[in-house]
Structures are given as C-alpha cells and as structure tokens.
Design an enzyme around this catalytic site. Structure first.
Site, PDB file in Angstrom:
ATOM      1  N   LYS A  28      89.339   7.836  70.913  1.00 46.89           N
ATOM      2  CA  LYS A  28      88.621   6.942  70.004  1.00 46.89           C
ATOM      3  C   LYS A  28      87.193   7.447  69.817  1.00 46.89           C
ATOM      4  O   LYS A  28      86.575   7.920  70.773  1.00 46.89           O
ATOM      5  CB  LYS A  28      88.618   5.519  70.574  1.00 46.89           C
ATOM      6  CG  LYS A  28      88.010   4.464  69.656  1.00 46.89           C
ATOM      7  CD  LYS A  28      88.137   3.078  70.287  1.00 46.89           C
ATOM      8  CE  LYS A  28      87.525   1.992  69.424  1.00 46.89           C
ATOM      9  NZ  LYS A  28      87.668   0.645  70.045  1.00 46.89           N
ATOM     10  N   SER A  45      89.662  -2.777  67.261  1.00 46.87           N
ATOM     11  CA  SER A  45      88.934  -1.718  66.587  1.00 46.87           C
ATOM     12  C   SER A  45      89.532  -0.330  66.805  1.00 46.87           C
ATOM     13  O   SER A  45      89.134   0.628  66.161  1.00 46.87           O
ATOM     14  CB  SER A  45      87.480  -1.711  67.062  1.00 46.87           C
ATOM     15  OG  SER A  45      87.404  -1.479  68.463  1.00 46.87           O
ATOM     16  N   SER A  63      90.675  -4.884  71.597  1.00 49.25           N
ATOM     17  CA  SER A  63      90.697  -3.748  70.669  1.00 49.25           C
ATOM     18  C   SER A  63      91.663  -2.635  71.035  1.00 49.25           C
ATOM     19  O   SER A  63      91.821  -1.687  70.266  1.00 49.25           O
ATOM     20  CB  SER A  63      89.284  -3.162  70.519  1.00 49.25           C
ATOM     21  OG  SER A  63      88.475  -4.034  69.777  1.00 49.25           O
TER      22      SER A  63
END
Length: 475
Positions: free
Chosen positions: A64, A139, A163
């Site tokens: 990420k 996210s 997330s």
C-alpha cells in the site's frame, strides 16, 4: 505462463523451484490488467529478486502506498506527496525483503488512508475486480483489488478503522488486522497513531498466516510494538464443537444493514451452528457510539500528524511572498476535500474551547467500548458480524460523507479496542462478495486464525484448493 499459479497457496509457490516463472507470470498480469483496474500507482519495472532465501522466497507482493520502500514513491494517494521518494524501508518492508519476497509495486489508496472506497485518491479510483463499475473498498482498495484479480499472491494494507477488512470484503478475499502492537508501524505514514495497524490481504487464511509470521514481531524503532511472541505452530482445532460466538444485536439489527448482506451472513451463522459452534445473541450497548467516537479521535490524531505537510518541511511547495501564504497555498493545492474535511474536524475538536466537550469525552467512550467488548470476550471465544453493512457500491454512487463513514460501523470497534479481527468471504449476492468478520481477544491472533481456517471450509466462496475464488474474467 500457466494459470495454475492462481490455484496455489503461498507455501506451495515457495516450494516450486522455478521462481523466475512465478515472477514473470505475475509481472505479466500486472502489466496486462492494471490499466483496467488502476490497482497500482507505481509498478517496479525490474524488482530486486536476489534478496535472500527465506520463508517467502520468490513470492511477489504489493505494498500500500503509505508504507515506505526505499527508492519507491510513497504518495499516500495525495498530490502533496506525488513526488516523494522513500529514503528508507519500513520495518515490514525490510522483513519481507529479508524473507525473499519480491516487491512488485505500490498500490492505490484513499488519500492519507481517509476513505472507504479508494475514490478519494489523487490518482483516480481503483476498480472492483468483480464489477469494474464498483468500488473495491478502502482505504486499501488497490491492495484488495490486486489480490482479488490475481495480480499478486498477497499485499499489505493498513487498517485504521477497517481499511484492510472492508476492501477485502468488497473484493471477496481475506483481510487480517493483527492486534495493535504486534506489527511495527515504523515506516507507515501515520493517519491516527493509536488506531493504525499494518496487515495482509490474501486469498486464504493460510496465506495470511505465512505473511504474519514474517511481519509480526517487536521493533525497537516503534515504541508501540510489544514483546509478545506468537506460537503459530499451535495445533489447529479440528472442528467448531463447543466454540462460542457472540453476535451483537446492535450489529445484526442495524437499520443500514442491507437485507442481501444479512441473508448471506445468516447462512454462514447457520453453517457454524450445524458444525457444532454455539452462536448467541448478545448486547454491547456502546456500539451505537463507535462511529461518532472514531470520527472524533481519528481526525484529531490526523490533524496533528498531517501538520508536517506545509510545503516547507514536507510536501510540494507553492511559492508565495509570505510564510503563511506558502503554507496555505501548498495545503490547499496538495490536500483533497476529504483530507481537508477531517483536518478541520480534528483541529476543531482539539481546540481549547471544545477539547473537553468532544475529544476528551470520545476518549472516555473509547474506554467504555473497549470494556464492554472485552467483557463479552471473557464469556465468548469470538464476536462475529458482517464486515460491511452493504455490498460494494458503484463508483460515484455515494456523495454524502456520513454515508461513507457509516460503512465502517462494523470494523471500527476492533481498532478502538486494539483487538485482532479478520474478514473472510462468506458468499455473494448477485455476484458481489459479502464479508464475514470475526474479532478475538487481544493477542489471541493465532487462535482466531486457526478458527478462521475452519470457517473457510463452510463458505461457498472458496475453490477446491482452499483459495477464495476470483471471477472467471481474471483466469
């Protein structure tokens, strides 16, 4: 390259001798499908494949884009960091490199991890592999989409209020948030420091365990990590007989829960009971306050953490005559609307006039929520609920910020209490995945993961190899 690699678990891939073929296979998939999915913000053209032989030797993965990897961009999905290159490795990145894993690139995300859909990215939304017109969640949406489409065997995400787990649910894969303090946050760009935790997104629990073995552990560079060794070799329970699962009435009776999601979840509950598990409805009254509590604490911490991005110390600079103008214009240009909204909310609640009325009260309620959940877990083995109250919405379908915030109502409690939680694919409604979440006592991660292995066998979302299915489009 053979699609058989999509039908193999990480441990099986590690045992294959031809690591170059594995790399080429996933590298080709990323280059072929990423334009369609927008899962990666940066693809490493020639990743290091000589980092040593360890438990993940030769396994490609994605990171990420708020986790540092030296020499790669770390943008956090924001214009203000669009040119920032990592000058050091996060602890998890170093541990994965030492284990032999191959970093293929950085994945798309909601800006500074503030969002539930990956629509709030400066680089455009990622797409859900089950329906490209829908969001992959957030996210960590790029990480979930990459795993769900078979672009990488696993990816790391960060989880502040769900997330990792919520995008895993939307994309039909496994998302594991470890107990707070088990995984180092050194090298993770902070959103809310008391809530953030790094964890893996995979296609089965076995793979999540293999990654967790590598990234979990005390780190002197992160004072919040804890010396609490886990024994992953604990004998796996053979069945669910006698295990007690608590189902909070506040969650299953939540008015925002889609009937289709509830139907898939109840089928999973019935399967647990048929397999010998005991499911009992309980009450955790404070759960009705979780969203309000989270959206006072998290923005407060974010407003402090993001104050460094002023165009002077960090972030792209917009030139002006005076210091205040430089800061104001740099932030106005660099931050998106959702980040600005949360910074304003956090700054307001931390102000002298409102600190006691809002922020301090939220901290007290956080303790109450944690106390009530832990009291339930003293009587039950796990707390279960749907991962998300809805299936993945269409891109652009939701415009009201409060609606987005309520999408995390089922995942926030684990972050507020620092507990381990995992989302498993439990089935689908009209081709859209539905997630099943399980939460355990703090540091009982291994017991939770071992039980999750059994639950996988009850789910229709897995193939004969024990891997979460991916849509035929990606074979």
């Amino acid at each position: 390259m053979p699609n058989k690699f999509l039908r193999m678990k990480i441990k099986e891939l590690v045992n294959l001798k031809d690591k170059e073929s594995i790399f080429r296979f996933f590298n080709d998939r990323i280059n072929t499908y990423n334009d369609e999915l927008n899962a990666f913000t940066e693809i490493i053209p020639d990743p290091d494949r000589t980092s040593g032989e360890g438990p993940l030797n030769g396994i490609p993965y994605a990171l990420k884009d708020n986790i540092l990897a030296r020499g790669t961009k770390t943008t956090c999905g924001s214009k203000i960091l669009s040119n920032y290159k990592s000058v050091y490795d996060a602890t998890v990145t170093k541990r994965l490199r030492d284990s032999g894993a191959i970093l293929m690139g950085k994945t798309n995300m909601d800006e500074f991890a503030m969002g539930s859909s990956t629509e709030f990215s400066a680089f455009g939304p990622s797409k859900n592999p089950w329906d490209a017109n829908r969001v992959p969640g957030g996210s960590s949406g790029g990480s979930a989409a990459a795993v769900a489409a078979g672009l990488v065997p696993f990816a790391l995400g960060s989880d502040t209020g769900g997330s990792i787990r919520q995008p895993a649910a939307f994309c039909g894969v496994v998302g594991y948030k470890p107990s707070y303090g088990l995984v180092s946050r050194y090298g993770l760009v902070a959103f809310a420091s008391s809530l953030d935790q790094i964890g893996p997104i995979t296609r089965c629990v076995d793979d999540a365990v293999e990654v967790a073995k590598v990234i979990i552990g005390f780190d002197p560079d992160d004072s919040t990590t804890i010396e609490h060794p886990l024994n992953f070799e604990n004998e796996e329970p053979k069945d669910l007989t006698g295990l007690k699962f608590a189902l909070p009435g506040e969650m299953i009776e939540y008015p925002g829960l889609q009937e289709s999601v509830k139907e898939v979840f109840i089928k999973m509950v019935e399967s647990i009971e048929k397999a010998g598990g005991i499911v009992e409805k309980v009450s955790i009254p404070s759960l009705k306050y979780v969203v309000a509590t989270y959206y006072l604490i998290a923005p407060g911490e974010a407003s402090s953490n993001l104050s460094r991005y002023d165009g002077i110390r960090y972030g792209q600079r917009k030139d002006a005559d005076r210091y205040e103008e430089v800061v104001n214009q740099s932030r106005d240009f660099g931050f998106g609307d959702e980040v600005k909204r949360r910074i304003l909310l956090g700054t307001f609640t931390l102000s002298a006039a409102y600190y006691d009325a809002y922020y301090r009260k939220a901290l007290r309620v956080r303790k109450l929520i944690s106390k009530e959940i832990n009291e339930i877990l003293s009587k039950y083995d796990f707390v279960i609920n749907p991962t998300s109250p809805i299936v993945a919405p269409k891109i652009g379908e939701i415009s009201d910020p409060l609606t987005y915030y309520l999408m995390d109502i089922y995942t926030i409690p684990a972050n507020l209490a620092g507990l381990p939680a995992i989302s498993l694919p439990a089935g689908a409604y009209e081709g859209l995945p539905v997630g099943f979440q399980m939460m355990a006592r703090r540091f009982e991660d291994v017991r939770m993961l071992n039980t999750a292995r059994i639950l996988e066998k009850l789910s229709p979302s897995y193939d004969e190899n024990g891997l979460a299915r991916i849509a035929e489009r990606w074979y």
